[in-house]
Design an enzyme around this catalytic site. Structure first.
Site, mmCIF file in Angstrom:
data_model
loop_
_atom_site.group_PDB
_atom_site.id
_atom_site.type_symbol
_atom_site.label_atom_id
_atom_site.label_comp_id
_atom_site.label_asym_id
_atom_site.label_seq_id
_atom_site.Cartn_x
_atom_site.Cartn_y
_atom_site.Cartn_z
ATOM 1 N N GLU B 60 0.830 -1.208 0.000
ATOM 2 C CA GLU B 60 0.000 0.000 0.000
ATOM 3 C C GLU B 60 0.864 1.258 0.000
ATOM 4 O O GLU B 60 0.539 2.251 -0.662
ATOM 5 C CB GLU B 60 -0.953 -0.009 1.200
ATOM 6 C CG GLU B 60 -2.054 -1.065 1.108
ATOM 7 C CD GLU B 60 -1.568 -2.481 1.433
ATOM 8 O OE1 GLU B 60 -0.447 -2.632 1.961
ATOM 9 O OE2 GLU B 60 -2.310 -3.449 1.151
ATOM 10 N N GLN B 82 -7.468 -1.989 -0.908
ATOM 11 C CA GLN B 82 -8.489 -3.044 -0.958
ATOM 12 C C GLN B 82 -9.463 -3.016 0.225
ATOM 13 O O GLN B 82 -10.662 -3.229 0.052
ATOM 14 C CB GLN B 82 -7.798 -4.389 -1.048
ATOM 15 C CG GLN B 82 -8.677 -5.493 -1.537
ATOM 16 C CD GLN B 82 -7.834 -6.689 -1.963
ATOM 17 O OE1 GLN B 82 -7.347 -7.431 -1.113
ATOM 18 N NE2 GLN B 82 -7.644 -6.870 -3.253
ATOM 19 N N ALA B 84 -9.960 -0.519 3.930
ATOM 20 C CA ALA B 84 -9.425 0.613 4.695
ATOM 21 C C ALA B 84 -8.492 0.121 5.793
ATOM 22 O O ALA B 84 -7.554 0.809 6.186
ATOM 23 C CB ALA B 84 -10.566 1.437 5.284
ATOM 24 N N PRO B 89 0.003 0.897 6.185
ATOM 25 C CA PRO B 89 1.367 0.950 5.641
ATOM 26 C C PRO B 89 1.607 2.166 4.749
ATOM 27 O O PRO B 89 2.742 2.542 4.524
ATOM 28 C CB PRO B 89 1.476 -0.347 4.815
ATOM 29 C CG PRO B 89 0.469 -1.254 5.413
ATOM 30 C CD PRO B 89 -0.666 -0.362 5.852
ATOM 31 N N HIS B 129 -11.145 -6.200 8.629
ATOM 32 C CA HIS B 129 -11.907 -5.885 7.411
ATOM 33 C C HIS B 129 -13.150 -5.071 7.737
ATOM 34 O O HIS B 129 -14.134 -5.115 7.009
ATOM 35 C CB HIS B 129 -12.341 -7.179 6.683
ATOM 36 C CG HIS B 129 -11.210 -8.032 6.241
ATOM 37 N ND1 HIS B 129 -10.496 -8.820 7.098
ATOM 38 C CD2 HIS B 129 -10.652 -8.217 5.012
ATOM 39 C CE1 HIS B 129 -9.547 -9.463 6.431
ATOM 40 N NE2 HIS B 129 -9.616 -9.108 5.172
#
Lengths: 434, 339
Positions: B60, B82, B84, B89, B129
């Site tokens: 990221e 992909q 939040a 990173p 997630h």
């Protein structure tokens, strides 16, 4: 019973009070390293990619001659320009260090001993190539023609400051000169340079990007992102690691680990790594040219390790005598980049002491004159001042309502302070800044 | 007018912009050949080519850094992180670089990067997630932070974000992708086709960044909220029988304080609702601003509702999620009724 594992703590070869010891450095004789074709595939290179990454590309020998396959065969006039840029960089550094010690600027970073790393590389690139410097690459600013007054104005955070007073001294930029804005956060520019190069390739342009970081900051994730993205997309860029042996007090072994070189990181990512004598103007020029040609022809990125030594303190806030031998710089085996180029020009019969003295005097005068001009734009103690209202601009393209309110609140605060100073009373500050 | 769910609306925004503007490029993990794990970029690589819709390594920080470099070199990158939850990173590149590049270079360098990222819970995603990290971006000067609550807004705001010359964090409440979820997981899912905001024009249109929407007019109390909680709040107010005015913040930063203040001055009562953890959350900023500006109009203290101040727990999703019961209790409390 097997012996339990023990944590290995790396140590530099010498600490204060000990004799400097550079026996850890792997050196090659000038001219000893073969030069592969710039278009060669990594796995088909001769010498092998592993050898290229661990040997040391050098051109200038002990007799001040340019030898071997990496000799870039530059014209004496070009070498003289290189010497001028390096000397100007050094004199500028010395003068700015002095002004910091006088309290005229708040902070400074010298690049003493590392001038060739920036000057030779910038001279080997094309004007349209985009440079993403670190904070010890003032030679790039000099070669790209940034006026000394502009650099000094930045150091002074005065009314002529290109950053409008928002950046620590030495964090220059130049959009026309294609010099990216320097960040105080280390290594962030490395993967950004790769992104810039990816865009150039997407647009089908011939321009390449080059970036510089120190060996210490190659430990950051950004370094690894840069190498991976450069490899994955074959981005037209040159990634330079300036190995000046010291990251403040941390010696290079902490970022290198057990690796024999920083250039050796390249082949693991599928990128050639060149390990280069960073104090050899001709070697730096030749390596940069090689990498630039490779990138421009669509063969992707090169990692270049420039082996050099940080002669000066990390910054004006640092005292290296606390962590390394005082005389370490004098024992550095690769000498001084200025002196080596000067001797080479003398050996060619294209330079002499009188010309050097005259050039030194001319450049000193240039630096002094520039400083006088810069001071007319304001110093920390006198002359015109930047409008504090500028702090609210450029946060966004247009000023949002909350910042407009805060700017008004600051104006009221400052007006109140002025009124209080005039009347001798303390007045109520009514700006809430909401 | 065509019906779209939120993924289709977001897809349509990118499709429109790729078509209109040669400088728009997409990059992210799994977004190219595969079309994205939520299908937001499905078919776009086939349509616009591998040089404009780029699959990237799982890095990221590298994605955002590369996007910054691309932006500086004249492109208009739209990145997808992909989830939040994976954005951290890249935090240094976002905070120290992207957000401040214009400022530190006095406007000489800018990078018009949009960062799309699905956020929020309600999908059995557990603690990696389900997060709602809007507050940590709202706190960063130089970023714009947007969170739409429906397909129509999502498309108009995403187009505005892509065209914006400032960096925009575009948070997509993923529980809303397929329908206006009202916080009741056991009820049959409602599709966007049954919702007025599921009607989305095919072509180009934009909505202004920096403006709240009034999702429902009301007189008794103002609910200030955004994302999934707009729909939860509507359900809760209805269940509680309270005529609430619901402000959909839409742009978290820069915040449209005027719309919020006008509403609270009108109703005299306010509940601030978000899905994110409450402590240090954006609700604190909302409540403080309303308190400063509306103090003499308030009939009751402002109450904040959020997720509990714990990581998002997998097994206790619906006990954790600020559902209709928790919101309705807050509404009743502010109305002076026993909860």
């Amino acid at each position: 019973m097997p012996r339990p594992s023990r944590l290995h703590i790396p140590h530099p070869s010498a600490r204060p009070g000990e004799a400097p010891d550079f026996s850890y450095l792997r050196l090659s004789a000038a001219g000893a390293v073969a030069r592969p074709e710039p278009s060669a595939r990594l796995e088909a290179m001769s010498p092998s990619a592993a050898d290229l990454a661990t040997q040391l590309v050098r051109v200038l020998d002990d007799d001040h001659r340019a030898v071997g396959p990496w000799n870039p065969h530059l014209e004496p006039a070009e070498l003289q320009v290189g010497l001028r840029h390096m000397l100007l960089t050094r004199l500028f550094d010395e003068r700015m260090q002095k002004t910091q010690r006088q309290g005229r600027i708040s902070f400074y970073v010298k690049c003493t001993g590392e001038e060739a790393v920036s000057v030779a590389a910038a001279m080997a690139l094309e004007p349209h190539d985009m440079l993403f410097p670190g904070y010890r690459n003032q030679g790039l600013q000099v070669v790209r023609g940034q006026p000394l007054v502009a650099l000094m104005n930045q150091l002074l955070s005065n009314t002529g400051d290109m950053c409008k007073g928002r950046q620590l001294p030495v964090m220059y930029h130049g959009s026309d000169a294609r010099l990216f804005s320097i960040s105080g956060n280390l290594a962030t520019q490395f993967p950004q340079a790769v992104g810039w190069a990816m865009a150039a390739a997407i647009k089908g342009e011939d321009h390449i990007a080059a970036s510089w970081i120190g060996e210490g900051s190659s430990a950051e994730a950004d370094f690894h992102h840069a190498l991976l993205f450069a490899s994955t997309y074959r981005a037209p860029c040159i990634l330079n690691v300036v190995n000046n042996q010291w990251a403040i007090s941390t010696f290079q072994g902490f970022a290198a680990g057990e690796s024999p070189s920083f250039a050796a990181r390249g082949p693991g990512y599928g990128i050639p790594g060149l390990r280069v004598d960073g104090n050899d103007f001709l070697a730096v020029h030749a390596a940069t040219r090689w990498a630039a040609e490779r990138a421009r022809k669509g063969h992707g990125a090169t990692l270049i390790e420039l082996v050099t030594y940080r002669v000066a303190a990390h910054s004006t806030s640092d005292d290296p005598a606390r962590y390394r031998p005082r005389d370490e710089a004098e024992q550095w085996p690769l000498g001084c980049p200025l002196e080596r180029l000067r001797q080479h020009l003398c050996a060619l019969g294209e330079w002499d002491d009188a010309r050097h003295a005259a050039l030194t005097a001319e450049l000193e005068q240039q630096v002094n004159a520039a400083w006088k001009t810069a001071c007319t734009f304001g110093t920390m103690t006198e002359g015109p001042k930047l409008d504090p209202g500028l702090m609210f601009e450029d946060v966004y393209e247009t000023l949002p309502p909350h910042l407009a309110r805060q700017r008004e609140a600051l104006r009221a605060e400052l007006a109140g302070a002025t009124a209080a100073a005039l009347s001798g009373n303390v007045t109520q500050n009514t700006g809430t800044g909401a | 007018m065509p019906q779209m769910n939120m993924v289709q609306a977001i897809h349509s925004a990118m499709d429109v912009m790729l078509e209109r503007d040669r400088s728009v490029v997409l990059l992210g993990e799994d977004i190219g050949y595969f079309g994205g794990v939520f299908r937001a970029t499905e078919g776009l690589q086939r349509k616009y080519g591998e040089h404009r819709v780029l699959d990237t390594p799982i890095a990221e920080g590298g994605i955002i850094a590369a996007a910054i470099g691309m932006g500086v070199n004249g492109l208009r990158p739209v990145t997808e992180i992909q989830f939040a939850d994976y954005i951290y990173p890249a935090y240094d590149q976002i905070v120290s670089e992207l957000a401040r590049l214009r400022y530190r270079s006095a406007g000489d360098f800018t990078a018009p990067v949009t960062i799309r990222t699905p956020c929020g819970g309600g999908i059995r995603g557990g603690q990696t997630h389900s997060q709602s990290p809007e507050a940590i971006f709202a706190h960063v000067c130089g970023l714009k932070v947007v969170m739409p609550s429906n397909p129509y807004d999502a498309k108009g705001l995403l187009i505005a974000a892509i065209e914006d010359n400032d960096p925009v964090i575009f948070l997509e409440p993923k529980r809303l992708y397929n329908g206006p979820f009202d916080g009741q997981p056991d009820k049959p899912a409602v599709p966007w086709t049954a919702h007025a905001k599921g009607e989305v024009p095919e072509g180009y249109y934009r909505l202004p960044i920096g403006e709240c929407a009034i999702a429902r007019e009301g007189s008794e109390l103002t609910i200030v909220t955004y994302g999934t909680m707009v729909h939860v709040a509507e359900g809760a107010a209805q269940a509680a029988g309270i005529d609430a005015e619901i402000i959909d913040v839409r742009t978290i930063s820069p915040l449209d304080t005027a719309t919020i203040i006008a509403s609270v001055k009108k109703t005299g009562r306010c509940v601030v609702v978000h899905e994110a953890t409450r402590f240090g959350g954006f609700g604190g900023e909302l409540a403080a601003t309303i308190q400063e500006e509306c103090f003499w109009h308030l009939e009751a203290p402002i109450v904040r509702v959020g997720g509990w101040d714990t990581p998002y727990p997998h097994a206790f999703e619906w006990e954790y999620f600020p559902g209709q019961t928790r919101v309705a209790n807050a509404l009743k409390r502010v109305m002076g009724e026993a909860a």
